[in-house]
Motif scaffolding. Structure first.
Motif, PDB file in Angstrom:
ATOM      1  N   LEU A 365       1.164  -1.166   0.134  1.00  0.00           N
ATOM      2  CA  LEU A 365      -0.323  -0.146   0.380  1.00  0.00           C
ATOM      3  C   LEU A 365       0.946   2.052  -0.119  1.00  0.00           C
ATOM      4  O   LEU A 365       2.091   1.132   0.941  1.00  0.00           O
ATOM      5  N   PRO A 366       0.686   2.648  -0.640  1.00  0.00           N
ATOM      6  CA  PRO A 366       0.848   3.376  -0.840  1.00  0.00           C
ATOM      7  C   PRO A 366       1.036   4.258   0.718  1.00  0.00           C
ATOM      8  O   PRO A 366       0.365   3.874   1.389  1.00  0.00           O
ATOM      9  N   ILE A 367       1.805   4.942   1.275  1.00  0.00           N
ATOM     10  CA  ILE A 367       1.967   6.138   2.184  1.00  0.00           C
ATOM     11  C   ILE A 367       1.134   7.667   1.379  1.00  0.00           C
ATOM     12  O   ILE A 367       1.313   8.331   0.480  1.00  0.00           O
ATOM     13  N   ILE A 368      -0.600   7.441   2.599  1.00  0.00           N
ATOM     14  CA  ILE A 368      -0.791   8.838   1.497  1.00  0.00           C
ATOM     15  C   ILE A 368      -1.208   9.692   2.998  1.00  0.00           C
ATOM     16  O   ILE A 368      -1.772   8.850   3.552  1.00  0.00           O
ATOM     17  N   ASP A 369      -0.762  10.240   3.677  1.00  0.00           N
ATOM     18  CA  ASP A 369      -1.128  10.779   4.539  1.00  0.00           C
ATOM     19  C   ASP A 369      -0.714  12.793   4.417  1.00  0.00           C
ATOM     20  O   ASP A 369      -0.185  12.740   4.153  1.00  0.00           O
ATOM     21  N   ARG A 370      -0.871  12.793   5.722  1.00  0.00           N
ATOM     22  CA  ARG A 370      -0.813  14.602   6.362  1.00  0.00           C
ATOM     23  C   ARG A 370      -0.119  13.782   7.877  1.00  0.00           C
ATOM     24  O   ARG A 370      -1.412  13.880   8.980  1.00  0.00           O
ATOM     25  N   VAL A 371       1.164  14.800   8.180  1.00  0.00           N
ATOM     26  CA  VAL A 371       1.331  14.944   9.512  1.00  0.00           C
ATOM     27  C   VAL A 371       2.399  16.335   9.598  1.00  0.00           C
ATOM     28  O   VAL A 371       2.196  17.254   8.738  1.00  0.00           O
ATOM     29  N   GLY A 372       3.027  16.135  10.984  1.00  0.00           N
ATOM     30  CA  GLY A 372       3.834  17.506  11.192  1.00  0.00           C
ATOM     31  C   GLY A 372       2.537  18.724  11.304  1.00  0.00           C
ATOM     32  O   GLY A 372       3.356  19.825  10.531  1.00  0.00           O
ATOM     33  N   ASN A 373       1.565  19.218  11.998  1.00  0.00           N
ATOM     34  CA  ASN A 373       1.033  19.356  11.998  1.00  0.00           C
ATOM     35  C   ASN A 373       0.132  19.896  10.610  1.00  0.00           C
ATOM     36  O   ASN A 373       0.079  21.636  10.169  1.00  0.00           O
ATOM     37  N   GLY A 374       0.317  19.269   9.130  1.00  0.00           N
ATOM     38  CA  GLY A 374       0.207  19.721   8.033  1.00  0.00           C
ATOM     39  C   GLY A 374       0.784  20.445   7.211  1.00  0.00           C
ATOM     40  O   GLY A 374       0.364  20.475   6.722  1.00  0.00           O
ATOM     41  N   LYS A 375       2.231  20.333   8.051  1.00  0.00           N
ATOM     42  CA  LYS A 375       3.213  20.379   6.977  1.00  0.00           C
ATOM     43  C   LYS A 375       3.577  19.740   5.939  1.00  0.00           C
ATOM     44  O   LYS A 375       4.378  20.480   5.022  1.00  0.00           O
ATOM     45  N   ALA A 398      -4.790  17.040  -2.752  1.00  0.00           N
ATOM     46  CA  ALA A 398      -5.582  18.428  -2.352  1.00  0.00           C
ATOM     47  C   ALA A 398      -6.192  18.676  -1.724  1.00  0.00           C
ATOM     48  O   ALA A 398      -6.050  19.669  -1.794  1.00  0.00           O
ATOM     49  N   GLN A 399      -6.827  17.735  -0.940  1.00  0.00           N
ATOM     50  CA  GLN A 399      -8.279  18.293  -0.586  1.00  0.00           C
ATOM     51  C   GLN A 399      -7.247  18.047   1.309  1.00  0.00           C
ATOM     52  O   GLN A 399      -7.722  19.273   1.767  1.00  0.00           O
ATOM     53  N   MET A 400      -6.473  17.586   1.315  1.00  0.00           N
ATOM     54  CA  MET A 400      -5.399  17.244   2.529  1.00  0.00           C
ATOM     55  C   MET A 400      -4.795  18.706   2.742  1.00  0.00           C
ATOM     56  O   MET A 400      -4.869  18.929   3.465  1.00  0.00           O
ATOM     57  N   ALA A 401      -4.135  19.247   2.009  1.00  0.00           N
ATOM     58  CA  ALA A 401      -3.835  19.941   1.504  1.00  0.00           C
ATOM     59  C   ALA A 401      -4.732  21.482   2.349  1.00  0.00           C
ATOM     60  O   ALA A 401      -3.416  22.480   3.027  1.00  0.00           O
ATOM     61  N   VAL A 402      -5.938  21.279   2.322  1.00  0.00           N
ATOM     62  CA  VAL A 402      -6.411  22.678   2.350  1.00  0.00           C
ATOM     63  C   VAL A 402      -7.553  22.889   3.832  1.00  0.00           C
ATOM     64  O   VAL A 402      -7.898  23.652   4.571  1.00  0.00           O
ATOM     65  N   SER A 406      -4.245  22.043  12.253  1.00  0.00           N
ATOM     66  CA  SER A 406      -4.245  20.901  13.250  1.00  0.00           C
ATOM     67  C   SER A 406      -5.264  19.949  13.102  1.00  0.00           C
ATOM     68  O   SER A 406      -5.153  18.619  13.822  1.00  0.00           O
ATOM     69  N   SER A 407      -6.113  19.800  11.604  1.00  0.00           N
ATOM     70  CA  SER A 407      -6.508  18.524  11.214  1.00  0.00           C
ATOM     71  C   SER A 407      -5.527  17.677  11.453  1.00  0.00           C
ATOM     72  O   SER A 407      -5.033  17.546  10.262  1.00  0.00           O
ATOM     73  N   ARG A 408      -6.805  16.239  11.445  1.00  0.00           N
ATOM     74  CA  ARG A 408      -6.473  15.547  11.356  1.00  0.00           C
ATOM     75  C   ARG A 408      -7.169  14.808   9.506  1.00  0.00           C
ATOM     76  O   ARG A 408      -8.123  15.732   9.788  1.00  0.00           O
ATOM     77  N   VAL A 409      -6.388  14.035   8.562  1.00  0.00           N
ATOM     78  CA  VAL A 409      -6.842  14.071   7.760  1.00  0.00           C
ATOM     79  C   VAL A 409      -8.863  13.357   7.521  1.00  0.00           C
ATOM     80  O   VAL A 409      -8.874  11.842   8.415  1.00  0.00           O
ATOM     81  N   PRO A 410      -9.764  14.067   7.612  1.00  0.00           N
ATOM     82  CA  PRO A 410     -11.288  12.841   7.918  1.00  0.00           C
ATOM     83  C   PRO A 410     -11.188  11.205   7.086  1.00  0.00           C
ATOM     84  O   PRO A 410     -11.330  11.700   5.856  1.00  0.00           O
TER      85      PRO A 410
END
Length: 424
Positions: A365-375, A398-402, A406-410
């Motif tokens: 599986l790939p890694i598709i994620d948002r970490v480091g307080n969104g940075k 594109a959805q994660m970036a905006v 402090s949000s986690r990915v819904p």
């Protein structure tokens, strides 16, 4: 690509392959100021030489528990379809142990569910992306065919059809008559096959990258030819050190395929078990109109894809790391494998061999994620499905970036738990 760094950047994409470029375009369409950084021109890595098959039917990982029986052959046969270079074995062993652990029933089912979720969204995402850049003709949505030659293979084909139907993958059993009608140049040795109607192929994978690059530039994306050597998180963003200077950016997306592990560790502290499937192809420039769609051989374990530039033979996997030189004899082996599949042998005159690095994680599986307080955004490890999953990955990124900082990915975006960095 430019060598100068822009002064103001919202998000920097590291990697100008199909995943990185597709993400950059989608991010720019969100109104972000985007720069793409890569040490080579866009699309010149693994994206240049993939099989060109939109492989939405491939919902199972590359290996199953039978790999244990095949391990001696993987080490001893340099031309085998799945090859492990014995000199690389000490470095590869921890990765393969994790691979085997992920083949147990529960993690295996998680892997299948994760691949299937991305693949089910892939065709629609590509249709939307190509329509947005006015290039829908680059994708031929005409299905693909898996053929078999031996009567004793029928049981395996029927079992595979049942497994595909369990995963709700559209599949049809084709008798020899249907295959003769649609692909008359195939050999009479073909006994039948499975047709996958919700798949397709790209006429020129490299052109797809180039068209996306032009659309991205028109949307304000800048492309910079430099090598990113390290990075560091700060209160207001990320600083990147390149071989020609430094770059400050609010966010960074790591999408540099098999080369993503080092920067991921620098920015997240997480050492991901990323390895590479070294994939080979042989391009036959004098072979046009032999096949109407991509055809895979069950017994010979390779794929043939008709393209604008000829017929591309691809599909073998070699584990030998990033440093060893390519064994181009593996590319030429693909032509030998094709003998007997056609009523008349393929013309290999002026054929061009190629090898590229496909990023692979031990759970497929790939890694598709948002970490480091969104940075820090992550989009790598798609193994041999990078082309297939690039467009849907770009929509997710594109959805994660905006999202707020402090949000986690819904979870509503997709079952994204399967692709998180912290699973390792």
């Amino acid at each position: 690509m430019s060598n100068s760094l822009p002064s103001s950047v919202d998000i920097t994409v590291i990697g100008a392959g199909i995943v990185g470029v597709a993400c950059a375009l989608q991010l720019a369409r969100q109104g972000l100021r985007v720069v793409v950084v890569d040490q080579q021109d866009p699309g010149r890595g693994a994206s240049f030489g993939n099989a060109g098959h939109l492989a939405t039917e491939q919902v199972f990982p590359i290996a199953d528990l039978s790999i244990l029986k095949r391990l001696p052959g993987m080490l001893m046969d340099p031309m085998g379809p799945l090859r492990l270079d014995w000199k690389y074995l000490p470095r590869a062993l921890p990765w393969f142990i994790r691979l085997l652990l992920n083949l147990r029933p529960e993690p295996f089912q998680r892997t299948v569910a994760g691949i299937r979720a991305l693949n089910e969204g892939s065709l629609g995402a590509w249709q939307r992306l190509l329509k947005a850049i006015a290039r829908p003709q680059l994708l031929k949505e005409d299905g693909s065919l898996l053929v078999f030659e031996r009567a004793e293979s029928l049981q395996a084909i029927e079992a595979l059809q049942a497994r595909m139907r369990e995963q709700q993958v559209p599949v049809e059993m084709w008798p020899t008559g249907a295959i003769r009608e649609m692909a008359p140049q195939l050999s009479e040795r073909i006994q039948g096959g499975l047709f996958y109607p919700r798949t397709g192929h790209f006429l020129d994978p490299y052109q797809v990258v180039c068209e996306l690059v032009e659309a991205a530039k028109a949307s304000g994306v800048q492309f910079v030819k430099q090598r990113v050597e390290s990075g560091q998180l700060h209160e207001n963003g990320v600083s990147l050190a390149t071989d020609q200077g430094s770059l400050a950016t609010r966010q960074v997306l790591i999408a540099c395929g098999a080369h993503s592990a080092k920067l991921t560790a620098a920015l997240t502290g997480k050492h991901v078990p990323l390895d590479t499937e070294r994939g080979y192809h042989l391009m036959l420039p004098h072979e046009h109109k032999r096949l109407p769609f991509a055809v895979t051989s069950l017994e010979r374990k390779f794929i043939m894809t008709p393209m604008a530039g000829g017929l591309r033979l691809a599909g073998t996997v070699e584990f030998a790391g990033l440093e060893q030189p390519p064994n181009m004899e593996r590319a030429w082996q693909l032509h030998r494998l094709s003998k007997g599949l056609f009523s008349r042998d393929l013309n290999a005159e002026d054929a061009i061999p190629w090898m590229g690095f496909r990023p692979s994680l031990p759970d497929s599986l790939p890694i598709i994620d948002r970490v480091g307080n969104g940075k820090v955004l992550l989009a790598f490890g798609h193994q041999h499905l990078g082309l297939t999953q690039a467009a849907v990955t770009a929509e997710l990124v594109a959805q994660m970036a905006v999202l707020p900082t402090s949000s986690r990915v819904p979870s509503g975006l997709m079952p994204l738990e399967a692709y998180r960095l912290d699973r390792f």
